[in-house]
Design a protein around this motif. Structure first.
Motif, PDB file in Angstrom:
ATOM      1  N   SER A 161     -72.042  82.881 -51.948  1.00 51.06           N
ATOM      2  CA  SER A 161     -72.522  84.257 -52.070  1.00 51.06           C
ATOM      3  C   SER A 161     -71.392  85.225 -51.739  1.00 51.06           C
ATOM      4  CB  SER A 161     -73.717  84.492 -51.142  1.00 51.06           C
ATOM      5  OG  SER A 161     -73.358  84.242 -49.792  1.00 51.06           O
ATOM      6  N   GLN A 162     -71.687  86.542 -51.902  1.00 49.57           N
ATOM      7  CA  GLN A 162     -70.712  87.596 -51.638  1.00 49.57           C
ATOM      8  C   GLN A 162     -69.423  87.357 -52.429  1.00 49.57           C
ATOM      9  OE1 GLN A 162     -70.266  88.605 -47.421  1.00 49.57           O
ATOM     10  NE2 GLN A 162     -72.202  87.595 -46.968  1.00 49.57           N
ATOM     11  N   ILE A 163     -69.559  87.091 -53.719  1.00 53.55           N
ATOM     12  CA  ILE A 163     -68.414  86.744 -54.564  1.00 53.55           C
ATOM     13  C   ILE A 163     -67.695  88.018 -54.997  1.00 53.55           C
ATOM     14  CG2 ILE A 163     -67.681  85.542 -56.654  1.00 53.55           C
ATOM     15  CD1 ILE A 163     -70.307  83.908 -56.415  1.00 53.55           C
ATOM     16  N   ARG A 164     -66.453  88.152 -54.566  1.00 53.36           N
ATOM     17  CA  ARG A 164     -65.636  89.325 -54.875  1.00 53.36           C
ATOM     18  C   ARG A 164     -64.247  88.874 -55.326  1.00 53.36           C
ATOM     19  NH1 ARG A 164     -65.548  92.516 -49.504  1.00 53.36           N
ATOM     20  NH2 ARG A 164     -65.352  90.392 -48.710  1.00 53.36           N
ATOM     21  N   ALA A 165     -63.517  89.783 -55.939  1.00 51.13           N
ATOM     22  CA  ALA A 165     -62.211  89.406 -56.481  1.00 51.13           C
ATOM     23  C   ALA A 165     -61.289  90.607 -56.549  1.00 51.13           C
ATOM     24  CB  ALA A 165     -62.384  88.795 -57.869  1.00 51.13           C
ATOM     25  N   THR A 166     -60.019  90.318 -56.830  1.00 46.21           N
ATOM     26  CA  THR A 166     -59.045  91.372 -57.090  1.00 46.21           C
ATOM     27  C   THR A 166     -57.970  90.833 -58.015  1.00 46.21           C
ATOM     28  OG1 THR A 166     -57.496  92.955 -56.109  1.00 46.21           O
ATOM     29  CG2 THR A 166     -57.618  90.793 -55.073  1.00 46.21           C
ATOM     30  N   GLU A 167     -57.407  91.726 -58.831  1.00 52.62           N
ATOM     31  CA  GLU A 167     -56.243  91.397 -59.646  1.00 52.62           C
ATOM     32  C   GLU A 167     -55.065  92.301 -59.283  1.00 52.62           C
ATOM     33  OE1 GLU A 167     -56.915  90.948 -63.861  1.00 52.62           O
ATOM     34  OE2 GLU A 167     -59.005  90.397 -63.524  1.00 52.62           O
ATOM     35  N   SER A 168     -55.234  93.127 -58.268  1.00 54.34           N
ATOM     36  CA  SER A 168     -54.185  94.082 -57.905  1.00 54.34           C
ATOM     37  C   SER A 168     -53.303  93.595 -56.768  1.00 54.34           C
ATOM     38  CB  SER A 168     -54.806  95.431 -57.522  1.00 54.34           C
ATOM     39  OG  SER A 168     -55.630  95.291 -56.383  1.00 54.34           O
ATOM     40  N   CYS A 169     -53.730  92.559 -56.060  1.00 55.12           N
ATOM     41  CA  CYS A 169     -52.936  92.005 -54.964  1.00 55.12           C
ATOM     42  C   CYS A 169     -53.135  90.492 -54.957  1.00 55.12           C
ATOM     43  CB  CYS A 169     -53.344  92.601 -53.622  1.00 55.12           C
ATOM     44  SG  CYS A 169     -52.420  91.917 -52.216  1.00 55.12           S
ATOM     45  N   MET A 170     -52.046  89.736 -55.012  1.00 50.66           N
ATOM     46  CA  MET A 170     -52.129  88.274 -55.087  1.00 50.66           C
ATOM     47  C   MET A 170     -51.900  87.589 -53.740  1.00 50.66           C
ATOM     48  SD  MET A 170     -52.833  87.761 -58.287  1.00 50.66           S
ATOM     49  CE  MET A 170     -53.673  89.344 -58.404  1.00 50.66           C
ATOM     50  N   ASP A 171     -51.673  88.358 -52.689  1.00 51.19           N
ATOM     51  CA  ASP A 171     -51.356  87.781 -51.380  1.00 51.19           C
ATOM     52  C   ASP A 171     -52.638  87.301 -50.700  1.00 51.19           C
ATOM     53  OD1 ASP A 171     -50.372  87.004 -48.956  1.00 51.19           O
ATOM     54  OD2 ASP A 171     -49.766  89.009 -48.315  1.00 51.19           O
ATOM     55  N   ILE A 172     -52.943  86.015 -50.846  1.00 56.99           N
ATOM     56  CA  ILE A 172     -54.184  85.484 -50.265  1.00 56.99           C
ATOM     57  C   ILE A 172     -54.145  85.471 -48.737  1.00 56.99           C
ATOM     58  CG2 ILE A 172     -54.917  84.112 -52.232  1.00 56.99           C
ATOM     59  CD1 ILE A 172     -53.635  81.668 -50.926  1.00 56.99           C
ATOM     60  N   PHE A 173     -52.957  85.649 -48.150  1.00 58.07           N
ATOM     61  CA  PHE A 173     -52.850  85.687 -46.695  1.00 58.07           C
ATOM     62  C   PHE A 173     -53.031  87.099 -46.134  1.00 58.07           C
ATOM     63  CE2 PHE A 173     -50.327  81.920 -47.913  1.00 58.07           C
ATOM     64  CZ  PHE A 173     -50.993  80.957 -47.175  1.00 58.07           C
ATOM     65  N   SER A 174     -53.237  88.069 -47.007  1.00 58.94           N
ATOM     66  CA  SER A 174     -53.418  89.443 -46.554  1.00 58.94           C
ATOM     67  C   SER A 174     -54.788  89.608 -45.892  1.00 58.94           C
ATOM     68  CB  SER A 174     -53.301  90.411 -47.731  1.00 58.94           C
ATOM     69  OG  SER A 174     -53.678  91.719 -47.336  1.00 58.94           O
ATOM     70  N   SER A 175     -54.835  90.403 -44.837  1.00 58.61           N
ATOM     71  CA  SER A 175     -56.111  90.670 -44.166  1.00 58.61           C
ATOM     72  C   SER A 175     -56.816  91.884 -44.755  1.00 58.61           C
ATOM     73  CB  SER A 175     -55.876  90.903 -42.667  1.00 58.61           C
ATOM     74  OG  SER A 175     -55.000  92.007 -42.462  1.00 58.61           O
ATOM     75  N   GLN A 176     -56.211  92.528 -45.746  1.00 63.32           N
ATOM     76  CA  GLN A 176     -56.792  93.749 -46.315  1.00 63.32           C
ATOM     77  C   GLN A 176     -56.707  93.726 -47.847  1.00 63.32           C
ATOM     78  OE1 GLN A 176     -54.577  96.838 -44.199  1.00 63.32           O
ATOM     79  NE2 GLN A 176     -56.231  97.042 -42.727  1.00 63.32           N
ATOM     80  N   LEU A 177     -57.324  92.745 -48.461  1.00 59.39           N
ATOM     81  CA  LEU A 177     -57.337  92.680 -49.916  1.00 59.39           C
ATOM     82  C   LEU A 177     -58.329  93.697 -50.485  1.00 59.39           C
ATOM     83  CD1 LEU A 177     -57.244  88.881 -50.885  1.00 59.39           C
ATOM     84  CD2 LEU A 177     -55.447  90.592 -51.168  1.00 59.39           C
ATOM     85  N   PRO A 178     -57.981  94.401 -51.569  1.00 58.80           N
ATOM     86  CA  PRO A 178     -58.898  95.359 -52.203  1.00 58.80           C
ATOM     87  C   PRO A 178     -59.867  94.642 -53.142  1.00 58.80           C
ATOM     88  CG  PRO A 178     -56.788  95.389 -53.327  1.00 58.80           C
ATOM     89  CD  PRO A 178     -56.635  94.409 -52.191  1.00 58.80           C
ATOM     90  N   LEU A 179     -60.922  94.080 -52.598  1.00 57.21           N
ATOM     91  CA  LEU A 179     -61.840  93.231 -53.360  1.00 57.21           C
ATOM     92  C   LEU A 179     -62.962  94.048 -53.998  1.00 57.21           C
ATOM     93  CD1 LEU A 179     -62.079  90.432 -50.655  1.00 57.21           C
ATOM     94  CD2 LEU A 179     -60.914  90.214 -52.854  1.00 57.21           C
ATOM     95  N   PHE A 180     -63.409  93.622 -55.195  1.00 50.46           N
ATOM     96  CA  PHE A 180     -64.556  94.251 -55.853  1.00 50.46           C
ATOM     97  C   PHE A 180     -65.569  93.163 -56.221  1.00 50.46           C
ATOM     98  CE2 PHE A 180     -61.507  93.210 -59.175  1.00 50.46           C
ATOM     99  CZ  PHE A 180     -62.274  92.628 -60.158  1.00 50.46           C
ATOM    100  N   TRP A 181     -66.821  93.569 -56.323  1.00 50.23           N
ATOM    101  CA  TRP A 181     -67.884  92.621 -56.624  1.00 50.23           C
ATOM    102  C   TRP A 181     -67.785  92.148 -58.067  1.00 50.23           C
ATOM    103  CZ3 TRP A 181     -70.766  90.808 -52.723  1.00 50.23           C
ATOM    104  CH2 TRP A 181     -70.867  91.576 -51.560  1.00 50.23           C
ATOM    105  N   VAL A 182     -67.917  90.835 -58.288  1.00 48.84           N
ATOM    106  CA  VAL A 182     -67.932  90.293 -59.655  1.00 48.84           C
ATOM    107  C   VAL A 182     -69.269  89.639 -59.974  1.00 48.84           C
ATOM    108  CG1 VAL A 182     -65.447  89.979 -59.721  1.00 48.84           C
ATOM    109  CG2 VAL A 182     -66.886  88.109 -58.930  1.00 48.84           C
ATOM    110  N   MET A 183     -70.189  89.677 -59.003  1.00 51.35           N
ATOM    111  CA  MET A 183     -71.538  89.143 -59.198  1.00 51.35           C
ATOM    112  C   MET A 183     -72.480  89.944 -58.309  1.00 51.35           C
ATOM    113  SD  MET A 183     -72.584  85.108 -59.195  1.00 51.35           S
ATOM    114  CE  MET A 183     -74.023  84.563 -60.127  1.00 51.35           C
ATOM    115  N   ASP A 184     -73.713  90.041 -58.707  1.00 51.16           N
ATOM    116  CA  ASP A 184     -74.718  90.764 -57.926  1.00 51.16           C
ATOM    117  C   ASP A 184     -74.632  90.345 -56.458  1.00 51.16           C
ATOM    118  OD1 ASP A 184     -77.141  91.538 -56.652  1.00 51.16           O
ATOM    119  OD2 ASP A 184     -78.162  91.602 -58.581  1.00 51.16           O
TER     120      ASP A 184
END
Length: 231
Positions: A161-184
Motif C-alpha cells: 500500500s501507499q505506492i508512490r514514485a518519482t522520476e525527478s530524483c534517482m537517489d534511493i538513499f535520500s531521506s527527502q524524495l519528492p514522491l507522488f501517488w501512482v495508485m489510489d
C-alpha cells in the motif's frame, strides 16, 4: 547471489478487504519478521533502456521480459540489493546480489564498473547487459508491505500500500524524495507468490476476498503518466 523461481499473481483490493484478509492469515501463516504493526518500507530504483524497452515489453504482455532494479529498505542502509526479474511463461525468476552502499551509489550515477569487483557471474551479466543496452535509472518506487509466509513451503503473500514514485530524483538513499501517488491511497496490491501449487487452505482464504487481477507492475504505474502510454 540468491535465486528463486515461482509463479506470481497480483490483485487489486481495498483497505477493508486487506484488513479482513490479515485477520484470516494471522492464525495460519507466519508473519514476516520485519512486518511490525504497519509493515515495512521498500524503495526500488528501476533501470531501463533509452527507448524504455522493459517498460514497453511489460505493457505489451511479452512472455519473455525482464526488469532490473536496486532495492533498499531504509535510506540509512549500508547496502542495496541488485535484482533482475525475468518473466518466463507462467514463472518469474528473480536473482539478487547484495551490493555495498558506495557501489550502489555508483550505479545510480550510471557507472556500472563496480559490478566487475564482485566474483558472482550474475554481477558480470548485469554489467554486460546494462552497459551494452545503455540502461539508465528511470524511476524510484516506494511503498509499505506486510508479508506472510506459509509454514509448509515457500508460499508468500504480500499486501502493498501507499505506492508512490518519482522520476525527478534517482537517489534511493535520500531521506527527502519528492514522491507522488501512482495508485489510489486506499488501494492495496495483493501478491500471491508460490512454487508449483497453492495450498488448498490458502486458496480458500483468498477466494473469500473480493479482488480483481492486475497485470500492471509498480514500475509501469510509475512510468505510465509521464510516458503517456495507455496500453
Amino acid at each position: 547471489m540468491n535465486e528463486v523461481l515461482r509463479q506470481e499473481k497480483k490483485f487489486a483490493i481495498n483497505q477493508a478487504e486487506a484488513a479482513r484478509l490479515r485477520g484470516r492469515l494471522d492464525p495460519v501463516m507466519i508473519q514476516d519478521s520485519h512486518n511490525g504493526p504497519l509493515g515495512y518500507s521498500i524503495r526500488s530504483l528501476y533501470f531501463d533502456t533509452p527507448g524504455n524497452q522493459d517498460f514497453r515489453e511489460k505493457e505489451d504482455g511479452l512472455e519473455l521480459r525482464r526488469k532490473i532494479r536496486l532495492r533498499i529498505y531504509d535510506p540509512g542502509d549500508a547496502f542495496a540489493m541488485l535484482e533482475m526479474k525475468q518473466k518466463e511463461g507462467p514463472y518469474q525468476r528473480k536473482r539478487s546480489l547484495r551490493l555495498r552502499r558506495e557501489d550502489a551509489q555508483a550505479l545510480i550515477q550510471g557507472d556500472y564498473r563496480p559490478l566487475l569487483g564482485y566474483q558472482e557471474p550474475f554481477a558480470g551479466e548485469c554489467y554486460g547487459l546494462m552497459t551494452c543496452r545503455c540502461y539508465r535509472p528511470k524511476a524510484v518506487v516506494e511503498y509499505r508491505r506486510q508479508a506472510y509466509i506459509a509454514r509448509e513451503n515457500h508460499i508468500r503473500i504480500t499486501l502493498d500500500s501507499q505506492i508512490r514514485a518519482t522520476e525527478s530524483c534517482m537517489d534511493i538513499f535520500s531521506s527527502q524524495l519528492p514522491l507522488f501517488w501512482v495508485m489510489d491511497p486506499f488501494a492495496v496490491v495483493l501478491e500471491v507468490k508460490y512454487n508449483g501449487f497453492l495450498l488448498s487452505y490458502i486458496k480458500d482464504l483468498l477466494d473469500q476476498v473480493d479482488r480483481s487481477e492486475l497485470s500492471v507492475s509498480k514500475y509501469c504505474l510509475a512510468r505510465r503518466l509521464t510516458l503517456g502510454y495507455v496500453g
